[in-house]
Design an enzyme around this catalytic site. Structure first.
Site, short mmCIF file in Angstrom:
data_model
loop_
_atom_site.label_atom_id
_atom_site.label_comp_id
_atom_site.label_asym_id
_atom_site.label_seq_id
_atom_site.Cartn_x
_atom_site.Cartn_y
_atom_site.Cartn_z
N ARG A 52 0.70 17.68 45.61
CA ARG A 52 -0.51 17.90 44.82
C ARG A 52 -1.35 16.63 44.70
NH1 ARG A 52 1.38 22.61 41.70
NH2 ARG A 52 -0.26 23.42 40.38
N ARG A 96 -6.70 22.72 34.11
CA ARG A 96 -5.93 22.62 35.35
C ARG A 96 -6.84 22.69 36.58
NH1 ARG A 96 -2.29 27.36 34.23
NH2 ARG A 96 -1.51 27.08 36.34
N ARG A 129 2.46 32.78 30.84
CA ARG A 129 2.76 31.35 30.75
C ARG A 129 1.85 30.70 29.71
NH1 ARG A 129 2.44 29.37 36.93
NH2 ARG A 129 1.49 27.58 35.88
N LYS A 179 -1.03 31.20 45.75
CA LYS A 179 -0.01 30.50 46.55
C LYS A 179 1.37 31.12 46.35
CE LYS A 179 -0.77 26.46 44.63
NZ LYS A 179 -1.78 26.93 43.65
N ARG A 218 -2.34 36.66 34.68
CA ARG A 218 -1.07 36.55 35.41
C ARG A 218 0.11 36.88 34.49
NH1 ARG A 218 -0.16 31.35 38.94
NH2 ARG A 218 -0.90 30.28 37.07
P1 ADP Z 1 -0.15 27.02 39.54
O1 ADP Z 1 0.38 28.41 39.49
O2 ADP Z 1 -1.30 26.77 38.68
O3 ADP Z 1 -0.41 26.56 40.93
P2 ADP Z 1 2.40 25.67 39.18
O4 ADP Z 1 3.39 26.65 38.70
O5 ADP Z 1 2.43 25.28 40.62
O6 ADP Z 1 0.96 26.16 38.79
O7 ADP Z 1 2.49 24.34 38.31
C1 ADP Z 1 2.56 24.38 36.90
C2 ADP Z 1 2.56 22.96 36.37
O8 ADP Z 1 3.73 22.26 36.88
C3 ADP Z 1 1.39 22.08 36.76
O9 ADP Z 1 0.26 22.27 35.91
C4 ADP Z 1 2.00 20.69 36.60
O10 ADP Z 1 2.13 20.32 35.23
C5 ADP Z 1 3.41 20.90 37.13
N1 ADP Z 1 3.50 20.67 38.58
C6 ADP Z 1 3.81 21.58 39.54
N2 ADP Z 1 3.80 21.02 40.76
C7 ADP Z 1 3.48 19.71 40.58
C8 ADP Z 1 3.31 18.61 41.47
N3 ADP Z 1 3.46 18.74 42.79
N4 ADP Z 1 2.98 17.42 40.92
C9 ADP Z 1 2.85 17.26 39.60
N5 ADP Z 1 2.98 18.25 38.71
C10 ADP Z 1 3.30 19.48 39.19
P1 ADP Z 2 -0.88 30.29 42.38
O1 ADP Z 2 0.58 30.20 42.75
O2 ADP Z 2 -1.78 29.76 43.46
O3 ADP Z 2 -1.18 29.70 41.04
P2 ADP Z 2 -0.37 33.17 42.04
O4 ADP Z 2 0.23 33.62 43.32
O5 ADP Z 2 0.53 33.00 40.88
O6 ADP Z 2 -1.24 31.83 42.28
O7 ADP Z 2 -1.53 34.20 41.68
C1 ADP Z 2 -2.30 34.07 40.48
C2 ADP Z 2 -2.57 35.47 39.93
O8 ADP Z 2 -3.47 36.16 40.79
C3 ADP Z 2 -1.32 36.36 39.81
O9 ADP Z 2 -1.48 37.14 38.65
C4 ADP Z 2 -1.39 37.23 41.09
O10 ADP Z 2 -0.78 38.52 40.89
C5 ADP Z 2 -2.89 37.36 41.30
N1 ADP Z 2 -3.27 37.41 42.72
C6 ADP Z 2 -2.71 36.72 43.75
N2 ADP Z 2 -3.35 37.00 44.91
C7 ADP Z 2 -4.36 37.86 44.59
C8 ADP Z 2 -5.40 38.50 45.38
N3 ADP Z 2 -5.52 38.29 46.69
N4 ADP Z 2 -6.24 39.31 44.72
C9 ADP Z 2 -6.13 39.52 43.38
N5 ADP Z 2 -5.19 38.94 42.59
C10 ADP Z 2 -4.32 38.12 43.19
#
Ligand code: ADP
Ligand code: ADP
Length: 219
Positions: free
Chosen positions: A90, A174, A163, A15, A130
């Site tokens: 979420r 998660r 992270r 995302k 990541r």
């Molecule tokens: P990911 O890369 O796994 O999608 P995020 O960076 O979006 O993770 O979120 C990291 C953490 O921040 C989540 O595990 C949660 O603790 C908190 N968080 C982020 N967005 C939300 C939301 N919309 N509602 C509740 N908690 C959130």
């Molecule tokens: P989210 O925000 O949904 O948690 P991220 O964009 O942070 O996901 O991506 C999670 C990890 O996967 C990062 O290390 C990113 O560089 C990698 N990644 C994202 N898209 C792809 C893809 N299409 N193929 C392989 N690795 C990817």
């Protein structure tokens, strides 16, 4: 044309990576709830103190705190011509709150909800590899999307780190939280006629092209 987009998908689906590309293409702000929470943690704000243990344990931050934070962000002037939300909503309660906020602030609703789906095993591999940038929340992957210089963000030169919640045990938790609390959003947005299914198992470039073409944006 103003466009309000919500990206949904499991943690690690891509995302943040796609939000960066799509928001630049559309010239709209990228609003990541996770990035805002981590900024608040780093700056030790009141919100950061309240949110810390939830982030550390891979739990969702309570809806009231999260919704107030997003309402404030969406009300800033840079969002008046569109925004791309990543990581919010979420829960279905958050989605309902977003509908109220959009109505109050902009007298309209979200336009489209790309749902990026990826196999569970790939999610674990993506998150545990990541690398996140300290300044702007840009993301890389040690194998699939390495930075040009090891340990340094290509965009702003800041340091890359792993992270705390990207350790395997928290990552598994998660994913469980996602299926339990976030997956119902898929039906919610499908019923609203907004959902666009995107195969996130492809390369970063292919996924971006699929999202942009689904949004009817030629590149
Ligand atoms: P990911 O890369 O796994 O999608 P995020 O960076 O979006 O993770 O979120 C990291 C953490 O921040 C989540 O595990 C949660 O603790 C908190 N968080 C982020 N967005 C939300 C939301 N919309 N509602 C509740 N908690 C959130
Ligand atoms: P989210 O925000 O949904 O948690 P991220 O964009 O942070 O996901 O991506 C999670 C990890 O996967 C990062 O290390 C990113 O560089 C990698 N990644 C994202 N898209 C792809 C893809 N299409 N193929 C392989 N690795 C990817």
């Amino acid at each position: 044309m103003a466009m309000y987009i919500v990206l949904v998908g499991p943690p690690g689906a891509g995302k943040g990576t796609q939000a960066q590309i799509v928001s630049e293409t559309l010239c709209i702000p990228h609003i990541s709830s996770g990035v805002i929470f981590r900024e608040n943690l780093d700056n030790q704000t009141e919100l950061g103190k309240l949110a810390r243990s939830f982030l550390e344990h891979g739990e969702l931050v309570p809806d009231d705190l999260t919704i107030a934070m997003i309402r404030e962000r969406l009300s800033r002037p840079d969002c008046k011509d569109g925004a791309l939300l990543d990581g919010f909503p979420r829960t279905t309660d958050q989605a309902e709150a977003l509908a109220v906020i959009m109505n109050e602030l902009y007298d309209r609703q979200v336009d489209a909800v790309p749902f990026i789906h990826v196999h569970v095993n790939a999610l674990i591999e993506r998150m545990t590899g990541r690398l996140t940038c300290k300044a702007g929340g840009h993301v890389f992957h040690e194998k699939h999307n390495p930075p040009k210089l090891a340990g340094i963000c290509d965009y702003d030169g800041s340091e890359l780190y792993q992270r705390e919640d990207d350790k395997e045990e928290t990552v598994r938790h998660r994913i469980h939280v996602y299926f339990d609390q976030t997956a119902p959003l898929i039906e919610y947005y499908k019923d609203a006629g907004k959902l666009i299914e995107i195969d996130g198992n492809k390369s970063i470039e292919e996924v971006s092209a699929d999202i942009l073409s689904a949004l009817n944006i030629g590149v």
